[in-house]
Design a protein around this motif. Structure first.
Motif, PDB file in Angstrom:
ATOM      1  N   ASN A  97       4.014  -2.923  -2.859  1.00  0.00           N
ATOM      2  CA  ASN A  97       4.999  -3.190  -1.805  1.00  0.00           C
ATOM      3  C   ASN A  97       4.601  -2.520  -0.494  1.00  0.00           C
ATOM      4  OD1 ASN A  97       6.602  -4.791  -3.429  1.00  0.00           O
ATOM      5  ND2 ASN A  97       7.995  -3.127  -3.975  1.00  0.00           N
ATOM      6  N   LEU A  98       4.146  -1.289  -0.571  1.00  0.00           N
ATOM      7  CA  LEU A  98       3.721  -0.598   0.649  1.00  0.00           C
ATOM      8  C   LEU A  98       2.513  -1.286   1.268  1.00  0.00           C
ATOM      9  CD1 LEU A  98       4.118   3.181  -0.265  1.00  0.00           C
ATOM     10  CD2 LEU A  98       5.697   1.686   0.948  1.00  0.00           C
ATOM     11  N   GLY A  99       1.606  -1.751   0.446  1.00  0.00           N
ATOM     12  CA  GLY A  99       0.441  -2.469   0.948  1.00  0.00           C
ATOM     13  C   GLY A  99       0.793  -3.799   1.590  1.00  0.00           C
ATOM     14  N   SER A 100       1.960  -4.334   1.262  1.00  0.00           N
ATOM     15  CA  SER A 100       2.398  -5.630   1.796  1.00  0.00           C
ATOM     16  C   SER A 100       3.124  -5.518   3.133  1.00  0.00           C
ATOM     17  CB  SER A 100       3.348  -6.304   0.796  1.00  0.00           C
ATOM     18  OG  SER A 100       2.705  -6.512  -0.429  1.00  0.00           O
ATOM     19  N   MET A 101       3.298  -4.318   3.637  1.00  0.00           N
ATOM     20  CA  MET A 101       4.096  -4.142   4.851  1.00  0.00           C
ATOM     21  C   MET A 101       3.543  -4.897   6.053  1.00  0.00           C
ATOM     22  SD  MET A 101       5.697  -0.315   4.837  1.00  0.00           S
ATOM     23  CE  MET A 101       4.158   0.549   5.047  1.00  0.00           C
ATOM     24  N   THR A 102       2.256  -5.173   6.089  1.00  0.00           N
ATOM     25  CA  THR A 102       1.680  -5.877   7.238  1.00  0.00           C
ATOM     26  C   THR A 102       1.859  -7.392   7.149  1.00  0.00           C
ATOM     27  OG1 THR A 102      -0.491  -5.903   6.185  1.00  0.00           O
ATOM     28  CG2 THR A 102      -0.034  -4.084   7.693  1.00  0.00           C
ATOM     29  N   PHE A 103       2.316  -7.896   6.016  1.00  0.00           N
ATOM     30  CA  PHE A 103       2.467  -9.343   5.845  1.00  0.00           C
ATOM     31  C   PHE A 103       3.619  -9.917   6.655  1.00  0.00           C
ATOM     32  CE2 PHE A 103       0.563  -8.974   1.313  1.00  0.00           C
ATOM     33  CZ  PHE A 103      -0.697  -8.807   1.847  1.00  0.00           C
ATOM     34  N   SER A 104       4.722  -9.198   6.707  1.00  0.00           N
ATOM     35  CA  SER A 104       5.923  -9.692   7.374  1.00  0.00           C
ATOM     36  C   SER A 104       6.871  -8.523   7.619  1.00  0.00           C
ATOM     37  CB  SER A 104       6.613 -10.737   6.490  1.00  0.00           C
ATOM     38  OG  SER A 104       7.882 -11.075   6.998  1.00  0.00           O
ATOM     39  N   SER A 105       7.684  -8.648   8.649  1.00  0.00           N
ATOM     40  CA  SER A 105       8.628  -7.571   8.959  1.00  0.00           C
ATOM     41  C   SER A 105       9.640  -7.353   7.838  1.00  0.00           C
ATOM     42  CB  SER A 105       9.351  -7.851  10.269  1.00  0.00           C
ATOM     43  OG  SER A 105      10.094  -9.045  10.179  1.00  0.00           O
ATOM     44  N   GLN A 106       9.850  -8.356   6.991  1.00  0.00           N
ATOM     45  CA  GLN A 106      10.804  -8.193   5.890  1.00  0.00           C
ATOM     46  C   GLN A 106      10.302  -7.209   4.839  1.00  0.00           C
ATOM     47  OE1 GLN A 106      11.312 -12.102   4.262  1.00  0.00           O
ATOM     48  NE2 GLN A 106       9.495 -11.981   2.984  1.00  0.00           N
ATOM     49  N   PHE A 107       9.006  -6.913   4.833  1.00  0.00           N
ATOM     50  CA  PHE A 107       8.430  -5.988   3.863  1.00  0.00           C
ATOM     51  C   PHE A 107       8.294  -4.560   4.399  1.00  0.00           C
ATOM     52  CE2 PHE A 107       6.328 -10.101   2.645  1.00  0.00           C
ATOM     53  CZ  PHE A 107       7.069 -10.304   1.503  1.00  0.00           C
ATOM     54  N   VAL A 108       8.641  -4.352   5.654  1.00  0.00           N
ATOM     55  CA  VAL A 108       8.416  -3.057   6.296  1.00  0.00           C
ATOM     56  C   VAL A 108       9.491  -2.050   5.897  1.00  0.00           C
ATOM     57  CG1 VAL A 108       8.314  -1.855   8.524  1.00  0.00           C
ATOM     58  CG2 VAL A 108       7.185  -4.070   8.239  1.00  0.00           C
ATOM     59  N   TYR A 109       9.039  -0.877   5.520  1.00  0.00           N
ATOM     60  CA  TYR A 109       9.918   0.260   5.263  1.00  0.00           C
ATOM     61  C   TYR A 109      10.037   1.062   6.560  1.00  0.00           C
ATOM     62  CZ  TYR A 109       9.276  -0.263   0.173  1.00  0.00           C
ATOM     63  OH  TYR A 109       9.254  -0.720  -1.115  1.00  0.00           O
TER      64      TYR A 109
END
Length: 98
Positions: free
Chosen positions: A50-62
């Motif tokens: 999940n942390l690695g996915s943060m750059t995919f879309s703003s919905q994944f950003v913590y």
């Protein structure tokens, strides 16, 4: 040997001490994942991906606070009721024995 949640939480706090930069944190999480993917339990595997996915879309950003809370939870195995100071977070890191 299992890569522990405590160790990852401590390393996440140290990563955050370098600043809150989504790209850098996501790349760091990806490196951790590839270095330890065979040593992860299912829950930690999901967290790191999940942390690695943060750059995919703003919905994944913590948010920075969410990342700090996550790190503290991984280290202590409980959610903090109050926000820890920077010194308090670093003290947690120093107390992690792996």
């Amino acid at each position: 040997m299992t890569y522990s949640k405590r160790k990852f939480g401590a390393e996440l706090i140290l990563c955050l001490e370098e600043g809150y930069d989504i790209d850098r944190i996501a790349k760091w999480a990806d490196r951790v994942y590839y270095d330890h993917q065979k040593d992860l339990d299912d829950q930690l595997d999901d967290i790191i991906q999940n942390l690695g996915s943060m750059t995919f879309s703003s919905q994944f950003v913590y948010t920075e606070k969410e990342l700090i809370d996550l790190a503290v939870k991984l280290i202590t195995d409980k959610y903090q009721q109050e926000e820890l100071s920077k010194a308090g977070r670093l003290e947690l890191v120093n107390n992690v024995h792996v």
